[in-house]
Write a protein that holds these residues in place. Structure first.
Motif, PDB file in Angstrom:
ATOM      1  N   SER A  33       0.852  -1.193   0.000  1.00  0.00           N
ATOM      2  CA  SER A  33       0.000   0.000   0.000  1.00  0.00           C
ATOM      3  C   SER A  33       0.883   1.236   0.000  1.00  0.00           C
ATOM      4  O   SER A  33       1.774   1.374   0.830  1.00  0.00           O
ATOM      5  N   GLY A  34       0.646   2.094  -0.960  1.00  0.00           N
ATOM      6  CA  GLY A  34       1.424   3.320  -1.060  1.00  0.00           C
ATOM      7  C   GLY A  34       2.683   3.198  -1.890  1.00  0.00           C
ATOM      8  O   GLY A  34       3.213   4.186  -2.349  1.00  0.00           O
ATOM      9  N   THR A  35       3.170   1.963  -2.118  1.00  0.00           N
ATOM     10  CA  THR A  35       4.382   1.812  -2.929  1.00  0.00           C
ATOM     11  C   THR A  35       4.107   1.140  -4.264  1.00  0.00           C
ATOM     12  O   THR A  35       4.673   1.527  -5.264  1.00  0.00           O
ATOM     13  N   MET A  36       3.258   0.114  -4.257  1.00  0.00           N
ATOM     14  CA  MET A  36       2.930  -0.591  -5.495  1.00  0.00           C
ATOM     15  C   MET A  36       1.422  -0.714  -5.643  1.00  0.00           C
ATOM     16  O   MET A  36       0.913  -1.729  -6.081  1.00  0.00           O
ATOM     17  N   GLY A  37       0.707   0.303  -5.228  1.00  0.00           N
ATOM     18  CA  GLY A  37      -0.744   0.262  -5.343  1.00  0.00           C
ATOM     19  C   GLY A  37      -1.167   0.146  -6.793  1.00  0.00           C
ATOM     20  O   GLY A  37      -0.367   0.203  -7.698  1.00  0.00           O
ATOM     21  N   GLY A  38      -2.434  -0.040  -7.002  1.00  0.00           N
ATOM     22  CA  GLY A  38      -2.968  -0.176  -8.350  1.00  0.00           C
ATOM     23  C   GLY A  38      -4.218  -1.026  -8.304  1.00  0.00           C
ATOM     24  O   GLY A  38      -4.666  -1.458  -7.239  1.00  0.00           O
ATOM     25  N   SER A  39      -4.782  -1.269  -9.464  1.00  0.00           N
ATOM     26  CA  SER A  39      -6.054  -1.984  -9.515  1.00  0.00           C
ATOM     27  C   SER A  39      -5.951  -3.405  -8.978  1.00  0.00           C
ATOM     28  O   SER A  39      -6.875  -3.888  -8.316  1.00  0.00           O
ATOM     29  N   ASP A  40      -4.841  -4.121  -9.236  1.00  0.00           N
ATOM     30  CA  ASP A  40      -4.704  -5.486  -8.718  1.00  0.00           C
ATOM     31  C   ASP A  40      -4.678  -5.501  -7.197  1.00  0.00           C
ATOM     32  O   ASP A  40      -5.288  -6.355  -6.560  1.00  0.00           O
ATOM     33  N   LEU A  41      -3.984  -4.541  -6.602  1.00  0.00           N
ATOM     34  CA  LEU A  41      -3.935  -4.455  -5.147  1.00  0.00           C
ATOM     35  C   LEU A  41      -5.310  -4.083  -4.596  1.00  0.00           C
ATOM     36  O   LEU A  41      -5.748  -4.646  -3.589  1.00  0.00           O
ATOM     37  N   GLU A  42      -6.013  -3.169  -5.256  1.00  0.00           N
ATOM     38  CA  GLU A  42      -7.357  -2.789  -4.805  1.00  0.00           C
ATOM     39  C   GLU A  42      -8.311  -3.977  -4.830  1.00  0.00           C
ATOM     40  O   GLU A  42      -9.107  -4.166  -3.902  1.00  0.00           O
ATOM     41  N   LEU A  43      -8.237  -4.811  -5.877  1.00  0.00           N
ATOM     42  CA  LEU A  43      -9.088  -6.000  -5.955  1.00  0.00           C
ATOM     43  C   LEU A  43      -8.730  -6.996  -4.855  1.00  0.00           C
ATOM     44  O   LEU A  43      -9.619  -7.616  -4.266  1.00  0.00           O
ATOM     45  N   LEU A  44      -7.455  -7.146  -4.574  1.00  0.00           N
ATOM     46  CA  LEU A  44      -7.031  -8.039  -3.495  1.00  0.00           C
ATOM     47  C   LEU A  44      -7.540  -7.537  -2.154  1.00  0.00           C
ATOM     48  O   LEU A  44      -8.034  -8.315  -1.339  1.00  0.00           O
ATOM     49  N   VAL A  45      -7.449  -6.241  -1.914  1.00  0.00           N
ATOM     50  CA  VAL A  45      -7.947  -5.656  -0.667  1.00  0.00           C
ATOM     51  C   VAL A  45      -9.433  -5.973  -0.507  1.00  0.00           C
ATOM     52  O   VAL A  45      -9.866  -6.416   0.564  1.00  0.00           O
ATOM     53  N   ARG A  46     -10.226  -5.790  -1.565  1.00  0.00           N
ATOM     54  CA  ARG A  46     -11.666  -6.066  -1.495  1.00  0.00           C
ATOM     55  C   ARG A  46     -11.955  -7.500  -1.108  1.00  0.00           C
ATOM     56  O   ARG A  46     -12.836  -7.763  -0.301  1.00  0.00           O
ATOM     57  N   GLU A  47     -11.219  -8.451  -1.684  1.00  0.00           N
ATOM     58  CA  GLU A  47     -11.465  -9.867  -1.384  1.00  0.00           C
ATOM     59  C   GLU A  47     -10.949 -10.248   0.008  1.00  0.00           C
ATOM     60  O   GLU A  47     -11.578 -11.034   0.692  1.00  0.00           O
ATOM     61  N   ALA A  48      -9.826  -9.706   0.379  1.00  0.00           N
ATOM     62  CA  ALA A  48      -9.213 -10.089   1.660  1.00  0.00           C
ATOM     63  C   ALA A  48      -9.990  -9.576   2.850  1.00  0.00           C
ATOM     64  O   ALA A  48      -9.996 -10.205   3.909  1.00  0.00           O
ATOM     65  N   ILE A  49     -10.665  -8.437   2.702  1.00  0.00           N
ATOM     66  CA  ILE A  49     -11.364  -7.874   3.868  1.00  0.00           C
ATOM     67  C   ILE A  49     -12.875  -8.076   3.817  1.00  0.00           C
ATOM     68  O   ILE A  49     -13.567  -7.649   4.714  1.00  0.00           O
TER      69      ILE A  49
END
Length: 138
Positions: free
Chosen positions: A121-137
């Protein structure tokens, strides 16, 4: 843990197109699959696996944990009270069918996702990270 999702966030690298590559593999019965330190697209793959494992925990009869790179995957199915894993390449079973602890796989996937999210978060953010965040939480 004998059955777990393994990642190495220190190996993650963002390409010019924004895709994050790095090491991700599955350990089943103490053995790495497809191999220790498999390189793939961990954010996308981990998101897929969390979705599949969540569906499996909710009663789906099977789960498919596929990699993007290569034609490798692990299929989980219910066999009575047991859960078994089949390691596959191009849909062909490799080696023996192994009884697994799907809860350990799911828990380790969430731990891996949490680690990835906190590190990237904050270093390699992007759409793939956002999708992972949605599924993980969720």
């Amino acid at each position: 843990m004998n059955d777990e999702i393994c990642i190495d966030p220190h190996t993650f690298n963002r390409s010019g197109s924004g895709a994050v590559s790095g090491k991700i593999w599955i350990r089943i019965g103490g053995e790495a699959f497809p191999e220790d330190d498999w390189s793939d697209f961990p954010l996308i793959v981990l998101k897929w696996w969390i979705v599949e494992l969540r569906r499996f925990r909710a009663g789906s009869p099977a789960a498919s944990l596929h990699f993007m790179d290569g034609d490798f995957g692990v299929s989980l199915t219910r066999d009575g009270s047991r859960i078994v894993a089949r390691r596959e390449r191009a849909g062909v079973v490799i080696g023996e069918v192994i009884q697994v602890d799907a809860e350990s796989l799911f828990a380790s996937a969430l731990v891996a996702a949490t680690d990835v999210i906190s590190r990237l978060s904050g270093t390699m953010g992007g759409s793939d990270l956002e999708l992972l965040v949605r599924e993980a939480i969720s």
